[in-house]
Design a protein around this motif. Sequence first.
Motif, mmCIF file in Angstrom:
data_model
loop_
_atom_site.group_PDB
_atom_site.id
_atom_site.type_symbol
_atom_site.label_atom_id
_atom_site.label_comp_id
_atom_site.label_asym_id
_atom_site.label_seq_id
_atom_site.Cartn_x
_atom_site.Cartn_y
_atom_site.Cartn_z
ATOM 1 N N ARG A 72 -12.436 65.675 15.502
ATOM 2 C CA ARG A 72 -11.193 64.926 15.693
ATOM 3 C C ARG A 72 -9.966 65.762 15.324
ATOM 4 O O ARG A 72 -8.869 65.507 15.804
ATOM 5 C CB ARG A 72 -11.252 63.632 14.887
ATOM 6 N N GLU A 73 -10.171 66.739 14.479
ATOM 7 C CA GLU A 73 -9.083 67.666 14.170
ATOM 8 C C GLU A 73 -8.633 68.372 15.443
ATOM 9 O O GLU A 73 -7.426 68.543 15.690
ATOM 10 C CB GLU A 73 -9.556 68.679 13.126
ATOM 11 N N VAL A 74 -9.600 68.782 16.278
ATOM 12 C CA VAL A 74 -9.278 69.473 17.534
ATOM 13 C C VAL A 74 -8.553 68.523 18.479
ATOM 14 O O VAL A 74 -7.563 68.893 19.115
ATOM 15 C CB VAL A 74 -10.562 70.027 18.177
ATOM 16 N N ALA A 76 -6.796 65.913 17.630
ATOM 17 C CA ALA A 76 -5.465 65.666 17.081
ATOM 18 C C ALA A 76 -4.517 66.808 17.430
ATOM 19 O O ALA A 76 -3.353 66.581 17.801
ATOM 20 C CB ALA A 76 -5.549 65.493 15.569
ATOM 21 N N ARG A 77 -4.985 68.052 17.337
ATOM 22 C CA ARG A 77 -4.152 69.198 17.698
ATOM 23 C C ARG A 77 -3.770 69.159 19.178
ATOM 24 O O ARG A 77 -2.628 69.477 19.546
ATOM 25 C CB ARG A 77 -4.897 70.501 17.387
ATOM 26 N N ALA A 78 -4.711 68.714 20.034
ATOM 27 C CA ALA A 78 -4.426 68.655 21.461
ATOM 28 C C ALA A 78 -3.355 67.606 21.761
ATOM 29 O O ALA A 78 -2.417 67.849 22.541
ATOM 30 C CB ALA A 78 -5.707 68.343 22.235
ATOM 31 N N VAL A 79 -3.481 66.425 21.144
ATOM 32 C CA VAL A 79 -2.487 65.370 21.376
ATOM 33 C C VAL A 79 -1.119 65.826 20.877
ATOM 34 O O VAL A 79 -0.094 65.625 21.547
ATOM 35 C CB VAL A 79 -2.928 64.060 20.684
ATOM 36 N N SER A 80 -1.079 66.461 19.710
ATOM 37 C CA SER A 80 0.198 66.949 19.170
ATOM 38 C C SER A 80 0.802 68.011 20.085
ATOM 39 O O SER A 80 2.016 68.023 20.322
ATOM 40 C CB SER A 80 -0.022 67.520 17.766
ATOM 41 N N ALA A 81 -0.023 68.909 20.619
ATOM 42 C CA ALA A 81 0.474 69.950 21.526
ATOM 43 C C ALA A 81 1.076 69.333 22.781
ATOM 44 O O ALA A 81 2.106 69.808 23.291
ATOM 45 C CB ALA A 81 -0.661 70.901 21.883
ATOM 46 N N LEU A 82 0.474 68.290 23.275
ATOM 47 C CA LEU A 82 1.003 67.616 24.475
ATOM 48 C C LEU A 82 2.336 66.949 24.168
ATOM 49 O O LEU A 82 3.261 66.978 24.993
ATOM 50 C CB LEU A 82 -0.009 66.588 24.983
ATOM 51 N N ARG A 83 2.452 66.351 22.997
ATOM 52 C CA ARG A 83 3.722 65.728 22.616
ATOM 53 C C ARG A 83 4.815 66.780 22.524
ATOM 54 O O ARG A 83 5.930 66.588 23.010
ATOM 55 C CB ARG A 83 3.568 64.993 21.292
ATOM 56 N N GLU A 84 4.477 67.900 21.875
ATOM 57 C CA GLU A 84 5.469 68.963 21.716
ATOM 58 C C GLU A 84 5.896 69.545 23.062
ATOM 59 O O GLU A 84 7.041 69.975 23.228
ATOM 60 C CB GLU A 84 4.892 70.066 20.830
ATOM 61 N N ALA A 85 5.000 69.520 24.055
ATOM 62 C CA ALA A 85 5.324 70.063 25.382
ATOM 63 C C ALA A 85 6.083 69.059 26.235
ATOM 64 O O ALA A 85 6.501 69.391 27.349
ATOM 65 C CB ALA A 85 4.039 70.483 26.092
ATOM 66 N N GLY A 86 6.272 67.843 25.744
ATOM 67 C CA GLY A 86 7.087 66.867 26.465
ATOM 68 C C GLY A 86 6.338 65.983 27.421
ATOM 69 O O GLY A 86 6.920 65.487 28.408
ATOM 70 N N ALA A 87 5.044 65.734 27.173
ATOM 71 C CA ALA A 87 4.299 64.818 28.048
ATOM 72 C C ALA A 87 4.940 63.437 28.035
ATOM 73 O O ALA A 87 5.321 62.922 26.979
ATOM 74 C CB ALA A 87 2.848 64.731 27.586
ATOM 75 N N ALA A 88 5.070 62.822 29.221
ATOM 76 C CA ALA A 88 5.689 61.501 29.305
ATOM 77 C C ALA A 88 4.759 60.416 28.782
ATOM 78 O O ALA A 88 5.213 59.385 28.279
ATOM 79 C CB ALA A 88 6.076 61.201 30.758
ATOM 80 N N ALA A 89 3.468 60.601 28.895
ATOM 81 C CA ALA A 89 2.483 59.633 28.426
ATOM 82 C C ALA A 89 1.168 60.368 28.222
ATOM 83 O O ALA A 89 0.859 61.313 28.943
ATOM 84 C CB ALA A 89 2.312 58.492 29.423
ATOM 85 N N ILE A 90 0.401 59.918 27.234
ATOM 86 C CA ILE A 90 -0.872 60.565 26.922
ATOM 87 C C ILE A 90 -1.964 59.508 26.886
ATOM 88 O O ILE A 90 -1.834 58.478 26.218
ATOM 89 C CB ILE A 90 -0.814 61.290 25.567
ATOM 90 N N ARG A 108 -5.216 62.663 10.642
ATOM 91 C CA ARG A 108 -4.363 63.486 11.503
ATOM 92 C C ARG A 108 -4.399 62.989 12.947
ATOM 93 O O ARG A 108 -3.382 63.004 13.638
ATOM 94 C CB ARG A 108 -4.804 64.944 11.408
ATOM 95 N N LEU A 109 -5.579 62.528 13.405
ATOM 96 C CA LEU A 109 -5.664 62.004 14.782
ATOM 97 C C LEU A 109 -4.886 60.702 14.897
ATOM 98 O O LEU A 109 -4.179 60.481 15.897
ATOM 99 C CB LEU A 109 -7.136 61.787 15.170
ATOM 100 N N MET A 110 -4.986 59.840 13.885
ATOM 101 C CA MET A 110 -4.222 58.586 13.903
ATOM 102 C C MET A 110 -2.734 58.876 13.986
ATOM 103 O O MET A 110 -1.996 58.249 14.752
ATOM 104 C CB MET A 110 -4.525 57.768 12.635
ATOM 105 N N ARG A 175 -7.547 52.134 16.980
ATOM 106 C CA ARG A 175 -6.974 51.088 17.839
ATOM 107 C C ARG A 175 -5.698 50.512 17.236
ATOM 108 O O ARG A 175 -4.848 50.002 17.956
ATOM 109 C CB ARG A 175 -8.003 49.993 18.123
ATOM 110 N N ASN A 176 -5.569 50.619 15.911
ATOM 111 C CA ASN A 176 -4.328 50.143 15.288
ATOM 112 C C ASN A 176 -3.203 51.150 15.434
ATOM 113 O O ASN A 176 -2.025 50.795 15.342
ATOM 114 C CB ASN A 176 -4.570 49.852 13.802
ATOM 115 N N ALA A 177 -3.550 52.416 15.678
ATOM 116 C CA ALA A 177 -2.532 53.461 15.799
ATOM 117 C C ALA A 177 -2.075 53.646 17.238
ATOM 118 O O ALA A 177 -0.969 54.155 17.479
ATOM 119 C CB ALA A 177 -3.077 54.784 15.259
ATOM 120 N N ALA A 178 -2.895 53.250 18.197
ATOM 121 C CA ALA A 178 -2.603 53.547 19.602
ATOM 122 C C ALA A 178 -2.590 52.264 20.432
ATOM 123 O O ALA A 178 -2.911 51.177 19.948
ATOM 124 C CB ALA A 178 -3.654 54.515 20.152
ATOM 125 N N ARG A 179 -2.198 52.414 21.689
ATOM 126 C CA ARG A 179 -2.342 51.343 22.658
ATOM 127 C C ARG A 179 -3.758 51.420 23.242
ATOM 128 O O ARG A 179 -4.413 52.464 23.184
ATOM 129 C CB ARG A 179 -1.320 51.484 23.787
#
Length: 611
Positions: A72-74, A76-90, A108-110, A175-179
Amino acid sequence: MIRALGAGLLAALVAATALPVQDRVPVVAGLEEMTRDWRFRLRGPLAPGGGVLIVMITDETAASAGGWPLPREVLARAVSALREAGAAAIGVDLLLVDEGGRTAADARLMEALALPAPAVIAVAAEAGKASALSADESAGLLAASYDTVYWPADAAPGSVEAAPVSFLLPLAPFRNAARLGHVMLDMGASGQPRAMRLAIPLGASFVPALPVELVRMAKGAAPADVTVLPGEGIDLGGLRLEAAQDFRAGINLLGGAGHVETVTLHALLDGAVDTERIAGRAVLIGTNVAAVGDSFATAFAPDVTGVEVLATVTDNLLTGRALREGTAAMGLGLVVILAGAVLAAAAGWWLPGRWAALAAGVLVLAEGTVAQMAFTSAYLAVPVVLPALATALGAGGGAALAAVNRARGGQAQPAREGRQVATIMFVDMAGSTALAESAASDVAVDRLRRFHRMTEQAVRAAGGRVEKYMGDGAMAVFAQAGGVHSPPVAALTAALRLCRQVEAWNVVEQKKGAVPVGIRIGIHAGPVTVARLGGDDLPDVTPTGDTVNVASRLEALAKEEGAVIAISDAVAAEAQGHPRARRLLKGFQELPPQQIRGRQGLLPVWVRRTG
């Protein structure tokens, strides 16, 4: 003809009644699915709209991260990288259900899923049985559902009919952290993904599909901006997503595996993916790891991954290219069913068997063309199997009624005493005297019977009736009430057919050394009086009058002119007035007006000197 049209309408009614439940009939559903594959292949691949990117977890990714399940660390890093790159939705197409026990990584994933705006993670769903959810799970699912619903005036809240669905939710921290968004696909008879339900009813609320949530986030709409429209679709703050009555949107396949732009997760983490490829796009994280990820056969490829199907649905919704299976498609299907069945019934009535079958085939081809055009240009999934069935039934019904009509003489005989309009045809076998002199009596009788049968067959085939036989001749009647063509045209058709039959018969008989026979025909149309003649022992209801006398005189005139057929101007004018019947006058010659014995005035006459 009216009965034939009735048969067409009945065929259309049968098909139209089956249309709403065609998916429940395995044979029809299987054939419809096969034709949809044909339509995809005829259309070919579509270029994606460019608003979707897939981040794929491959075998190489899993190996470099230490194996599966992916740490999940990996993730979490992927989701954060997408946010930093400006993804409109993940969106994360992974079922985060295993406990794992990695608290720091989970945290970290939450955090990555929740900030700055929640990502959407997958909820597994399966139709067929209701969920046994805990109170906490139910609360979490309802919290992610859409509850602003515009119910039609004739529907009560929570009245959408749907099969029971069981849900498998992510662990509570995630599920409490995300949609949440369900990833249930509607599969076709062959196991291929055909549609996705944009929302699944849950009481008076609706659980959205993962692609719907992705589109909502990409368009910047808040959950409160969403309005569910039972029977129509979903409104995402102004963007309307159309769906059928059960919220089903057909999947408009774009191409095979890899058709939607894809990068690997390890390339993303290694910084090998330009941010321009990510910024402003809806991004889906999924996997094609062997023996882990799901894959499906489609019209374009035998192994398209589940995340690629979800990416296709997302692209469909973003570009407005989802297949429309609702009111518009069914409405056009009904129009095609009605038109095909009625036209096929008319063809079955008017045309001979082979031509009627060809016409029905042409109609089915036309229906397929309409369906293909609607599929390609308007993304309408118009049914093709039931319209084809209605066309076949219509053609068969029309042909059957025409056969019955001919077998009964087309109901062409005057049915009751009184004055009415009819076409009278007199037929005489020329050369019967020579035949009687040159052949044994039983041979002569046999050939006369054969001539009578040919006469009856030709007359019946055109919708007329042989009223009486008179030695080596006959009188036939074509009345206004019946027949496939107008009575004069039907009589002319029968005369030409009989001439061809006699010519062919003579060729065969001459090879046997028999004397050939000729034929003379006279046809006239006009009013007749149907009268009861004869005595008590042998009564005869038959047409009489000037029309009958003129037809008889025309048959005699044909002999005088050395002609095969003589017709009055009334018959010729009727043939000239019908574009398809004008060809019947080919070979006819108009004579100067003739004096007909027993009749005042001159009569325009047309003759044909060869059969």
